[in-house]
Design an enzyme around this catalytic site. Structure first.
Site, PDB file in Angstrom:
ATOM      1  N   CYS A 267     -29.441  -4.479  -3.919  1.00 46.12           N
ATOM      2  CA  CYS A 267     -28.132  -4.689  -4.535  1.00 46.12           C
ATOM      3  C   CYS A 267     -27.218  -5.507  -3.616  1.00 46.12           C
ATOM      4  CB  CYS A 267     -27.505  -3.358  -4.952  1.00 46.12           C
ATOM      5  SG  CYS A 267     -26.130  -3.554  -6.099  1.00 46.12           S
TER       6      CYS A 267
ATOM      7  N   HIS B 259     -31.329  -0.221  -7.310  1.00 44.53           N
ATOM      8  CA  HIS B 259     -31.336   0.663  -6.133  1.00 44.53           C
ATOM      9  C   HIS B 259     -32.621   1.499  -6.084  1.00 44.53           C
ATOM     10  CE1 HIS B 259     -27.194  -0.099  -4.977  1.00 44.53           C
ATOM     11  NE2 HIS B 259     -26.897  -0.092  -6.263  1.00 44.53           N
TER      12      HIS B 259
ATOM     13  N   GLU C  68     -33.715   3.047  -3.746  1.00 38.08           N
ATOM     14  CA  GLU C  68     -33.471   4.237  -2.910  1.00 38.08           C
ATOM     15  C   GLU C  68     -32.897   5.394  -3.720  1.00 38.08           C
ATOM     16  OE1 GLU C  68     -31.846   1.434  -2.868  1.00 38.08           O
ATOM     17  OE2 GLU C  68     -29.689   1.701  -2.557  1.00 38.08           O
TER      18      GLU C  68
END
Lengths: 209, 323
Positions: free
Chosen positions: A89, A185, A187
């Protein structure tokens, strides 16, 4: 020689801890010995086998990179040496050559220029348009949960850039040699396959040296 | 899952389902709302009242701006009823900066909230800095696709707001005073409560956890999850009275995820330099040398004078429903 991989997350602003967690999960699943740390100082960066630039605000990270003596130079050095770097991002924006905001247009912000792409910030709209959906990512599969939060997209990519994923005709994941960039994202999805892909690059480069 | 989903309301009207090229996409999920707050972490959210201030904040490294009609210090001096900011001002800010834009609505005022959502702000702050519109209830925030942030003075406050749909918490200080002592007190209190919960959880004493849940008027589920995590299940920022880089570093050192600065920047005489310095000190809070460098960027003679909390007629932190 120490065979343990050392990966850093640029620890200036954003979801630093979430990337640390995702990387640790990836290490475990790959049965690899590795360490992941938050880095904010030039000397810490120079020891790394790989660097992740997390999600957050790209303007803030750019400013903090510029404000700390030596930080910009050490990140540039990492990129020049071909040490793997992944930006998620905001991280992808910081790595890009060019960027503009969908509403506001050009913003004077620091870009590393390592990824030969032009990025449109807030490409899918503001927060109420932020979304999650399944993505098809080459080398991973068609069931990767993409978490898009005020996400950017890649408007144009140079010849050396491999397109890993598109969503709604927009490019949302790219790879250029040892650099990976994603609009979403990985993560936050609880799926560490993207981080595993990155660790494979880190591991390969370390083995070949 | 990296982000805790605890307290989510499954029938949330804020979740929007649509399809793009025969793929289902979801907006307004707990993950997307709380995820937005996670992107603000280690950052500084700055109060602004116009486009010029918003641009200064963005240039100085603010992670988001909060648009108000008046800064808390001025709300205090103006008296009267404090309402949400002018639509025109919020729209002008939306068109001029690329970072997220937040705006405040009155506590319990779901129509002001809806207006802010329609304008397109990225997060709504249901805030005690404005005059409460409802003395008995907060907004049911699960009705909105846009995430909300709420203030909290203690753990019970925070968990109740999360169960109503807040995607982010700010620990209340006393706004517009330039005095961080109230923020420090409440962060310590919440931290101590969480430490205690963690200990009880590690001992496996569920009966004690449910007793505490009843005492702090929150659900067993969210108390248990908070106890397991040893922290709030959403991002927690400090707010109220922060005026210098050293203040920011102090609050970060107490374990906050980031900070809000209200009057501290634009009531000072050196807003751009001060805003930058606060951003640096927030990132490097645990590094005294860098905090010193940041502190050198400001001049204490240019700080807002501040107000002694003991002499205040209006305590904003105490406004609004107690449940």
């Amino acid at each position: 020689m120490n065979d343990e991989l050392l990966i850093g997350v640029l620890g200036l602003q954003g979801d630093i801890e979430e990337n640390i967690k995702a990387t640790n999960n990836a290490f475990k699943e790959m049965n690899l010995k590795g360490k992941i740390i938050s880095v904010r100082y030039p000397e810490e960066l120079l020891k790394l086998d790989g660097l992740i630039i997390p999600g957050g605000e790209s303007t803030v990270m750019g400013l903090l990179i510029a404000l700390k003596n030596g930080l910009l130079d050490s990140i540039r050095k990492i990129l020049q040496e071909g040490i793997p770097v992944m930006g998620t991002c905001a991280g992808m924006i910081v790595l890009a050559k060019k960027s503009y905001d969908k509403v506001v247009g050009n913003k004077n912000q620091l870009l590393l220029g390592a990824l030969d792409i032009e990025v449109e910030r807030n490409s899918f709209g503001r927060q109420h348009d932020s979304f999650e959906s399944n993505l098809n990512i080459s080398g991973i599969g068609s069931d990767f949960r993409g978490i898009f939060i005020r996400a950017p997209s890649v408007i144009s990519a140079g010849p050396g850039v491999q397109i890993l994923s598109k969503f709604d005709e927009k490019i949302v994941a790219v790879k250029q040699e040892n650099i990976i960039g994603t609009s979403f994202h990985p993560e936050l999805s609880g799926d560490s396959r993207m981080h595993r892909l990155f660790i494979e690059l880190v591991s390969k480069r370390k083995a070949n040296r | 899952m990296t982000i805790s989903q605890v307290g989510s309301y499954s029938a949330s009207k804020g979740i929007k389902v649509s399809t793009v090229n025969s793929k289902e996409i979801l907006s307004g999920t707990t993950l997307i709302k709380r995820g937005f707050a996670h992107m603000q972490k280690h950052g500084v959210i700055m109060d602004v009242t116009n486009v010029e201030q918003a641009q200064i904040a963005e240039d100085a490294g603010a992670v988001a701006v909060m648009v108000l009609d008046k800064l808390p210090y001025d709300v205090r001096h103006a008296g009267g009823v404090a309402r949400t900011a002018s639509v025109k001002v919020i729209e002008a800010v939306l068109d001029s900066v690329s970072i997220p834009i937040m705006a405040k609505c009155r506590i319990g005022h779901s129509s002001e909230a809806s207006i802010l959502v329609e304008i397109g702000v990225d997060m709504v702050d249901e805030s005690e800095v404005l005059s409460p519109a409802d003395e008995s209830r907060h907004i049911w925030k699960w009705n909105y696709t846009t995430p909300f942030v709420n203030g909290a003075k203690n753990l019970g406050d925070a968990l109740r707001r999360i169960e109503e749909g807040a995607a982010m918490i700010r620990t209340k200080g006393e706004p517009g005073t330039g005095d961080v002592s109230e923020a420090v007190t409440h962060i310590r209190m919440i931290n101590n409560e969480m430490k205690k919960l963690k200990g009880i959880h590690d001992n496996g004493d569920n009966q004690e956890l449910i007793k505490i849940a009843r005492e702090i008027r929150s659900s067993f589920e969210i108390v248990k999850e908070t106890a397991r995590l040893g922290r709030l299940p959403v991002v927690n920022f400090a707010a109220g009275g922060i005026s210098t880089p050293a203040d920011a570093a102090l609050l970060m050192s107490l374990g906050c995820d980031g900070i809000f600065v209200g009057s501290g920047i634009f009531k000072a005489e050196d807003p751009l330099e001060r805003a930058k310095a606060v951003v640096i000190a927030t990132t490097y809070f645990d590094d005294p040398k860098t905090v010193l460098e940041a502190q050198k960027m400001i001049d204490e003679r240019k700080s807002m004078l501040g107000l002694d909390i003991k002499n205040l007629d209006l305590k904003m932190q105490e406004r609004g429903p107690t449940i």
